[in-house]
Design an enzyme around this catalytic site. Sequence first.
Site, short mmCIF file in Angstrom:
data_model
loop_
_atom_site.label_atom_id
_atom_site.label_comp_id
_atom_site.label_asym_id
_atom_site.label_seq_id
_atom_site.Cartn_x
_atom_site.Cartn_y
_atom_site.Cartn_z
N LYS A 127 0.87 -1.18 0.00
CA LYS A 127 0.00 0.00 0.00
C LYS A 127 0.90 1.22 0.00
O LYS A 127 2.04 1.17 0.49
CB LYS A 127 -0.87 0.03 1.25
CG LYS A 127 -2.12 0.86 1.10
CD LYS A 127 -3.22 0.04 0.48
CE LYS A 127 -4.46 0.83 0.19
NZ LYS A 127 -5.58 -0.05 -0.16
N ASP A 167 -7.12 4.17 -4.29
CA ASP A 167 -7.74 3.98 -2.98
C ASP A 167 -8.38 5.33 -2.66
O ASP A 167 -8.66 6.11 -3.59
CB ASP A 167 -6.71 3.55 -1.92
CG ASP A 167 -7.36 3.04 -0.64
OD1 ASP A 167 -7.81 1.89 -0.61
OD2 ASP A 167 -7.43 3.80 0.35
P1 NDP Z 1 -13.06 7.45 -2.29
O1 NDP Z 1 -12.01 8.45 -2.12
O2 NDP Z 1 -13.66 7.24 -3.63
O3 NDP Z 1 -14.26 7.71 -1.27
C1 NDP Z 1 -14.06 7.72 0.10
C2 NDP Z 1 -15.37 8.04 0.78
O4 NDP Z 1 -15.22 7.87 2.18
C3 NDP Z 1 -15.82 9.47 0.56
O5 NDP Z 1 -17.21 9.52 0.60
C4 NDP Z 1 -15.20 10.18 1.76
O6 NDP Z 1 -15.86 11.40 2.11
C5 NDP Z 1 -15.39 9.15 2.84
N1 NDP Z 1 -14.34 9.30 3.85
C6 NDP Z 1 -13.00 9.18 3.67
N2 NDP Z 1 -12.34 9.43 4.82
C7 NDP Z 1 -13.29 9.71 5.72
C8 NDP Z 1 -13.26 10.04 7.09
N3 NDP Z 1 -12.10 10.12 7.76
N4 NDP Z 1 -14.46 10.24 7.72
C9 NDP Z 1 -15.63 10.14 7.04
N5 NDP Z 1 -15.72 9.84 5.73
C10 NDP Z 1 -14.59 9.62 5.09
O7 NDP Z 1 -12.45 6.07 -1.74
P2 NDP Z 1 -12.93 4.58 -2.01
O8 NDP Z 1 -14.40 4.51 -2.15
O9 NDP Z 1 -12.06 4.02 -3.06
O10 NDP Z 1 -12.48 3.88 -0.64
C11 NDP Z 1 -13.36 3.72 0.46
C12 NDP Z 1 -12.86 2.58 1.35
O11 NDP Z 1 -12.82 1.37 0.57
C13 NDP Z 1 -11.44 2.76 1.90
O12 NDP Z 1 -11.37 2.12 3.15
C14 NDP Z 1 -10.57 1.97 0.90
O13 NDP Z 1 -9.36 1.56 1.48
C15 NDP Z 1 -11.50 0.80 0.63
N6 NDP Z 1 -11.28 0.04 -0.60
C16 NDP Z 1 -11.21 0.64 -1.82
C17 NDP Z 1 -11.04 -0.11 -2.96
C18 NDP Z 1 -11.04 0.49 -4.31
O14 NDP Z 1 -10.94 -0.27 -5.30
N7 NDP Z 1 -11.17 1.80 -4.48
C19 NDP Z 1 -10.86 -1.57 -2.88
C20 NDP Z 1 -11.03 -2.12 -1.56
C21 NDP Z 1 -11.21 -1.33 -0.47
P3 NDP Z 1 -15.18 12.81 1.71
O15 NDP Z 1 -15.25 12.85 0.21
O16 NDP Z 1 -15.99 13.83 2.38
O17 NDP Z 1 -13.76 12.72 2.21
O1 2IT Z 2 -7.81 -1.89 -0.70
C1 2IT Z 2 -7.77 -2.34 -1.87
O2 2IT Z 2 -7.90 -3.54 -2.10
C2 2IT Z 2 -7.60 -1.39 -2.96
N1 2IT Z 2 -7.55 -0.19 -2.72
C3 2IT Z 2 -7.44 -1.88 -4.37
C4 2IT Z 2 -6.04 -2.33 -4.61
C5 2IT Z 2 -5.70 -2.67 -6.05
O3 2IT Z 2 -4.53 -2.95 -6.27
O4 2IT Z 2 -6.58 -2.65 -6.92
#
Ligand code: NDP
Ligand code: 2IT
Length: 452
Positions: A127, A167
Amino acid sequence: MKIDAKQIIKHLSKSNCSTDKNFFQAVMEVLESVKPIVDDNEIYNTNNIIQRIVTPDRVIKFKVAWLDDENKVQINRGYRVQFDNTLGPYKGGLRFHPTVNEDILSFLAFEQIFKNSLTGLPIGGAKGGSDFDPKGKSDMEVMRFCKSFMVELHRYIGPRVDIPAGDIGVGAREIGYLFGAYKNMTSRYEGVLTGKQIAFGGSNIRPEATGYGVVYFTQKLLELNNMSSLKGKICLISGSGNVAIYTIEKLHHIGAIPVSCSDSRGVLYDKDGIDLDLLKTIKKDRKNSLELYVKTKTKAIYTPVEDFHKNQNNLWDIPCFCAFACATQNELNKNDAKNLLKNGCKVVVEGANMPSTPKAIDIFLKNDILFGPAKAANAGGVAVSEFEMSQNASMQSWSSEEVDKKLQKTMCNICENIHQTTIKYKLGKNYVQAANIAGFKKVADAMVALGV
Ligand code: NDP
Ligand code: 2IT
């Protein structure tokens, strides 16, 4: 060998200068879970597998100097935690968020090892990211930051070495700028990043993969537990980014009723079901508040964070059948878990990484709330990233239907695998422990086979 998780954390604390609260939380959960297979397996002891698996291969830290729109030099910290490459090249996302530090990235990289193992695909765990905040920055500022970030990062990555992706705060725009910088610096057009746009080597369904995968996983989990399907059921979702939006989209596809979403400023509740087109429009450039939604949909309710606990609109207070935590780590605590239980919630699934605190998980497990842990439930994103690597390596592009089918199969396999693990180790419905055991065992056995 008997694992003494606390002793190991103590040992780790000595070798780390930061306060690694999140990392230790993630380590503790895995070590407690794998006790039954480690205590009885001398070969893991002889090979010192526990110490090896909790120690990252390397943590790369660097300075990122970039020019803002006023030609002022700004400085941020950049990181890549290459935790373990036993099963394949390092693989995992990049996070751009002001809260990013070594602790957060270590926990995410550590979790990624076991998640990637569960996919059954040949990928190790990593990461990275920066404390840079893309919010409020112009496109050109984001581009200049990404270029400076890659000036340092490109030395450490490669399609067979380490393949970053998105992420929090890193989506298609950032991946495009990062890929462009890598290509320009190395003159190599290769699959070094995933989550690219289709035009330059991205995979169909990668943007949707994590959210769709979360729902495919949940459907299988319900089926294996002889529970009724999600069709017609009220679902809560937190977050409104990539994972949340495509979880909501797939829930709509299958006839469930997703009624909420949230961001760092507040919570939105629409009892008629979230209007996804409206949500996507509001969140397109990641600047707008969810408050805008209620200007169009006047019956929906928006509660800003400042007003939480003054009334009943804190997200996890809303009655539901299934809750999907899709925002960030430790967003769902003990009180939230109690509220979900009180209001009749039957299933909780983690779309984000480690969104539930250990005490919240305890409440779910003790009260028969079916719980889908992140390592298993949100593995669809990284799985389709690996499909993108395969397509890049063979210079091919697979159709959306093909990728979606493979994604569904992967999520069903993960669920089936951890279900079988609950049976084999007599874990009841403890899918947390099952995911940790199944993910760990594959890595540990490969570590032994590879030698030191
Ligand atoms: P984005 O940046 O697209 O969205 C994040 C969302 O979470 C936004 O709505 C944001 O609100 C909110 N958020 C972030 N930090 C905080 C906080 N401290 N308090 C409250 N709300 C918060 O990220 P993703 O959707 O990609 O990621 C979301 C989660 O999923 C993370 O834990 C990530 O590690 C996990 N994940 C992502 C993957 C991917 O493929 N993208 C794969 C697997 C897991 P705001 O815009 O107001 O900050
Ligand atoms: O937490 C996760 O699994 C991700 N943010 C996606 C990682 C990836 O390599 O697609």
